[in-house]
Design a protein around this motif. Structure first.
Motif, mmCIF file in Angstrom:
data_model
loop_
_atom_site.group_PDB
_atom_site.id
_atom_site.type_symbol
_atom_site.label_atom_id
_atom_site.label_comp_id
_atom_site.label_asym_id
_atom_site.label_seq_id
_atom_site.Cartn_x
_atom_site.Cartn_y
_atom_site.Cartn_z
ATOM 1 N N LEU A 55 0.839 -1.194 0.000
ATOM 2 C CA LEU A 55 0.000 0.000 0.000
ATOM 3 C C LEU A 55 0.876 1.247 0.000
ATOM 4 C CD1 LEU A 55 -2.686 -1.081 2.637
ATOM 5 C CD2 LEU A 55 -2.932 -1.062 0.147
ATOM 6 N N GLN A 56 0.752 2.082 -1.056
ATOM 7 C CA GLN A 56 1.513 3.329 -1.132
ATOM 8 C C GLN A 56 0.599 4.499 -0.776
ATOM 9 O OE1 GLN A 56 3.152 5.139 -4.907
ATOM 10 N NE2 GLN A 56 5.082 4.703 -3.868
ATOM 11 N N PRO A 57 0.978 5.310 0.224
ATOM 12 C CA PRO A 57 0.111 6.399 0.676
ATOM 13 C C PRO A 57 -0.060 7.500 -0.375
ATOM 14 C CG PRO A 57 1.786 5.886 2.318
ATOM 15 C CD PRO A 57 2.185 5.185 1.066
ATOM 16 N N ILE A 58 -1.221 8.120 -0.357
ATOM 17 C CA ILE A 58 -1.523 9.316 -1.154
ATOM 18 C C ILE A 58 -1.857 10.425 -0.166
ATOM 19 C CG2 ILE A 58 -3.075 10.324 -2.875
ATOM 20 C CD1 ILE A 58 -3.399 7.456 -3.997
ATOM 21 N N PHE A 59 -1.167 11.560 -0.304
ATOM 22 C CA PHE A 59 -1.167 12.617 0.719
ATOM 23 C C PHE A 59 -1.881 13.852 0.206
ATOM 24 C CE2 PHE A 59 0.775 16.056 3.192
ATOM 25 C CZ PHE A 59 0.754 15.536 4.471
ATOM 26 N N SER A 60 -2.772 14.408 1.022
ATOM 27 C CA SER A 60 -3.472 15.642 0.683
ATOM 28 C C SER A 60 -2.639 16.845 1.114
ATOM 29 C CB SER A 60 -4.839 15.696 1.380
ATOM 30 O OG SER A 60 -5.402 16.995 1.266
ATOM 31 N N ILE A 61 -2.378 17.741 0.155
ATOM 32 C CA ILE A 61 -1.591 18.934 0.459
ATOM 33 C C ILE A 61 -2.360 19.876 1.381
ATOM 34 C CG2 ILE A 61 -0.563 21.010 -0.548
ATOM 35 C CD1 ILE A 61 0.101 19.299 -3.020
ATOM 36 N N SER A 62 -3.639 20.087 1.097
ATOM 37 C CA SER A 62 -4.422 21.044 1.892
ATOM 38 C C SER A 62 -4.777 20.507 3.275
ATOM 39 C CB SER A 62 -5.700 21.431 1.143
ATOM 40 O OG SER A 62 -6.512 20.295 0.897
ATOM 41 N N HIS A 63 -5.061 19.190 3.361
ATOM 42 C CA HIS A 63 -5.442 18.612 4.652
ATOM 43 C C HIS A 63 -4.236 18.149 5.466
ATOM 44 C CE1 HIS A 63 -9.194 18.229 2.269
ATOM 45 N NE2 HIS A 63 -9.772 18.496 3.411
ATOM 46 N N LYS A 64 -3.064 18.078 4.791
ATOM 47 C CA LYS A 64 -1.824 17.680 5.460
ATOM 48 C C LYS A 64 -1.945 16.316 6.134
ATOM 49 C CE LYS A 64 -0.105 22.393 6.239
ATOM 50 N NZ LYS A 64 -1.169 23.057 5.443
ATOM 51 N N ARG A 65 -2.547 15.379 5.417
ATOM 52 C CA ARG A 65 -2.664 14.020 5.942
ATOM 53 C C ARG A 65 -2.846 13.026 4.794
ATOM 54 N NH1 ARG A 65 -7.470 11.491 5.806
ATOM 55 N NH2 ARG A 65 -9.382 12.683 5.469
ATOM 56 N N ILE A 66 -2.657 11.763 5.087
ATOM 57 C CA ILE A 66 -2.929 10.704 4.117
ATOM 58 C C ILE A 66 -4.435 10.606 3.898
ATOM 59 C CG2 ILE A 66 -2.871 8.188 3.789
ATOM 60 C CD1 ILE A 66 -0.207 8.221 5.361
ATOM 61 N N ILE A 67 -4.834 10.522 2.620
ATOM 62 C CA ILE A 67 -6.269 10.382 2.317
ATOM 63 C C ILE A 67 -6.586 9.074 1.605
ATOM 64 C CG2 ILE A 67 -6.858 12.841 2.326
ATOM 65 C CD1 ILE A 67 -6.210 10.929 -0.962
ATOM 66 N N ALA A 111 5.157 20.220 -7.061
ATOM 67 C CA ALA A 111 3.781 19.716 -7.047
ATOM 68 C C ALA A 111 2.848 20.704 -6.358
ATOM 69 C CB ALA A 111 3.734 18.356 -6.347
ATOM 70 N N VAL A 112 3.299 21.255 -5.236
ATOM 71 C CA VAL A 112 2.493 22.265 -4.537
ATOM 72 C C VAL A 112 2.282 23.476 -5.442
ATOM 73 C CG1 VAL A 112 2.468 23.873 -2.600
ATOM 74 C CG2 VAL A 112 3.215 21.513 -2.238
ATOM 75 N N ASP A 113 3.331 23.889 -6.148
ATOM 76 C CA ASP A 113 3.272 25.066 -7.013
ATOM 77 C C ASP A 113 2.289 24.880 -8.172
ATOM 78 O OD1 ASP A 113 3.991 27.646 -7.829
ATOM 79 O OD2 ASP A 113 5.581 26.896 -9.142
ATOM 80 N N THR A 114 2.130 23.649 -8.646
ATOM 81 C CA THR A 114 1.212 23.409 -9.770
ATOM 82 C C THR A 114 -0.253 23.459 -9.348
ATOM 83 O OG1 THR A 114 1.232 21.001 -9.450
ATOM 84 C CG2 THR A 114 2.896 21.942 -10.937
ATOM 85 N N GLY A 115 -0.512 23.338 -8.052
ATOM 86 C CA GLY A 115 -1.886 23.420 -7.574
ATOM 87 C C GLY A 115 -2.606 22.092 -7.495
ATOM 88 N N VAL A 116 -1.859 20.962 -7.565
ATOM 89 C CA VAL A 116 -2.520 19.658 -7.459
ATOM 90 C C VAL A 116 -3.078 19.485 -6.051
ATOM 91 C CG1 VAL A 116 -1.057 18.600 -9.219
ATOM 92 C CG2 VAL A 116 -0.370 18.463 -6.807
ATOM 93 N N ASP A 117 -4.043 18.573 -5.935
ATOM 94 C CA ASP A 117 -4.691 18.328 -4.653
ATOM 95 C C ASP A 117 -3.921 17.328 -3.786
ATOM 96 O OD1 ASP A 117 -7.408 19.754 -5.207
ATOM 97 O OD2 ASP A 117 -7.070 18.475 -6.958
ATOM 98 N N PHE A 118 -3.412 16.285 -4.442
ATOM 99 C CA PHE A 118 -2.764 15.197 -3.724
ATOM 100 C C PHE A 118 -1.407 14.866 -4.348
ATOM 101 C CE2 PHE A 118 -7.414 13.888 -3.916
ATOM 102 C CZ PHE A 118 -7.759 14.556 -2.750
ATOM 103 N N VAL A 119 -0.521 14.269 -3.533
ATOM 104 C CA VAL A 119 0.773 13.816 -4.044
ATOM 105 C C VAL A 119 0.979 12.357 -3.649
ATOM 106 C CG1 VAL A 119 1.934 16.043 -4.165
ATOM 107 C CG2 VAL A 119 1.883 14.828 -1.995
ATOM 108 N N GLN A 120 1.761 11.661 -4.489
ATOM 109 C CA GLN A 120 2.050 10.251 -4.248
ATOM 110 C C GLN A 120 3.468 9.970 -4.710
ATOM 111 O OE1 GLN A 120 -0.655 7.593 -6.253
ATOM 112 N NE2 GLN A 120 0.499 5.752 -5.725
ATOM 113 N N GLY A 121 4.198 9.147 -3.950
ATOM 114 C CA GLY A 121 5.561 8.821 -4.335
ATOM 115 C C GLY A 121 6.415 8.475 -3.130
ATOM 116 N N PHE A 122 7.670 8.123 -3.388
ATOM 117 C CA PHE A 122 8.533 7.638 -2.320
ATOM 118 C C PHE A 122 8.851 8.728 -1.298
ATOM 119 C CE2 PHE A 122 9.588 4.649 -5.807
ATOM 120 C CZ PHE A 122 9.183 3.496 -5.162
ATOM 121 N N TYR A 123 8.827 10.025 -1.703
ATOM 122 C CA TYR A 123 9.145 11.095 -0.761
ATOM 123 C C TYR A 123 8.093 11.165 0.348
ATOM 124 C CZ TYR A 123 10.323 15.721 1.086
ATOM 125 O OH TYR A 123 10.678 16.759 1.905
#
Length: 254
Positions: free
Chosen positions: A41-53, A242-254
Motif C-alpha cells: 500500500l503506497q500512501p496518497i497525501f493531501s496537500i491542503s489537509h496535510k494528511r494521508i487520504i 507539485a504544490v506550485d502546480t496546484g494539485v490536490d494530492f501527491v504520491q511517491g517515495f518522498y
C-alpha cells in the motif's frame, strides 16, 4: 511453461478465486502460476489537509525462493484474455481482502483496472459488486483507476466506468500525460480524480516552460471537476513543484 488454468477459473467469480487466497499472519497472499502475490500500500497525501487520504494497492510477486518478481514480468504471464481477466480479478480480491483487515475506517483504496481487461470482461463487471458484498468494504471508499492505455471499445469502457460509479465507487484516470492521454477520455468518462504521469513532473523539474504548461493542465482538470494527483514525487524539490502546480494530492517515495 505455465500450467493451463482450470476451465472454471477462466471467468472466475469470488467463490472460484477464494481457494487461491491464503492467510499469512496478519495479511493475505494469493497463489498464481507458482508465484506468491502480496499487497503493498503506497500512501496518497493531501496537500491542503496535510494528511494521508488514501492508499494505492500495488501487487508484489515472489517466486518459490522468495525472490521478488518484477510486476512487468508478472503481467506478461497471462497468455489469453481470460487469464488476464483472472489475474486482474485475483489482484483486486487480494487487495480488498487485505484492506478490509487494515485498521483504517476513513481513507480511500485505489485499485487499478486496465482498459484491456475491461474489453475482455463482461459488459458489467458483476464480480466486483459481489466482491464488495462478500468483504463488506463500502464502495464509496474505493477509487477505480483506469490505466491510460488505448482501447478499441470506448463504449465498453464507458459502460464499465458507469457501472463502478453506479456501485458508489469513485473513478480515476491513471498516468494522464503518458503516450495515449487526451482530454476526450476525461470528458467522456467524467472521472472524479486524474493522476498525472510522473514524467510530467520530471519534465517540469528540468524546464520552467513545462512547469507553466503543467499548471495550465491542472487548472483545466480542476475546471472539468476533477481532483488531481501528482505521481512520482521522490524528493523535496519535486514536492514543492507539485504544490506550485496546484494539485490536490501527491504520491511517491518522498
Amino acid at each position: 511453461m505455465s500450467r493451463p488454468l482450470p476451465e472454471e477459473l477462466t471467468a472466475p467469480d469470488v467463490d472460484a478465486l477464494s481457494p487461491l487466497l491464503n492467510r499469512d499472519g496478519e495479511s493475505w497472499t494469493a497463489d498464481y502460476q507458482g508465484l506468491t502475490l502480496r499487497t503493498a500500500l503506497q500512501p496518497i497525501f493531501s496537500i491542503s489537509h496535510k494528511r494521508i487520504i488514501g492508499y494505492e494497492a500495488l501487487v508484489r510477486a515472489f517466486d518459490t525462493d522468495n525472490a521478488a518478481v518484477l510486476p512487468l514480468h508478472l503481467f506478461e504471464l497471462p497468455s489469453s484474455d481470460a487469464e488476464t481477466l483472472l489475474l486482474d480479478r485475483l489482484c483486486r480480491y487480494l487487495h480488498i481482502r487485505n484492506y478490509s483487515d487494515f485498521q483504517d475506517q476513513l481513507n480511500w483504496l485505489f485499485l487499478n483496472v486496465s482498459p484491456r481487461v475491461v474489453s475482455a470482461g463482461s459488459r458489467a463487471d458483476s464480480f466486483f459488486g459481489e466482491l464488495l458484498r462478500k468483504t463488506g468494504l463500502p464502495p464509496h471508499r474505493i477509487v477505480m483507476e483506469i490505466v491510460e492505455q488505448p482501447t478499441d471499445d470506448a463504449e465498453r469502457l464507458r459502460e464499465t466506468v458507469a457501472y463502478y460509479q453506479k456501485l458508489g465507487c469513485l473513478t480515476a484516470i491513471d498516468d494522464f500525460g503518458a503516450g495515449h492521454s487526451n482530454f476526450e477520455r476525461i470528458w467522456n468518462l467524467r472521472p472524479d480524480i486524474v493522476k498525472l504521469d510522473r514524467q510530467m513532473l520530471t519534465r517540469a523539474t528540468e524546464d520552467k516552460r513545462t512547469l507553466q504548461i503543467l499548471k495550465g493542465i491542472v487548472s483545466l482538470l480542476h475546471e472539468s471537476g476533477c481532483l488531481v494527483v501528482m505521481e512520482g514525487v521522490e524528493d523535496r524539490e519535486q514536492a514543492l513543484i507539485a504544490v506550485d502546480t496546484g494539485v490536490d494530492f501527491v504520491q511517491g517515495f518522498y
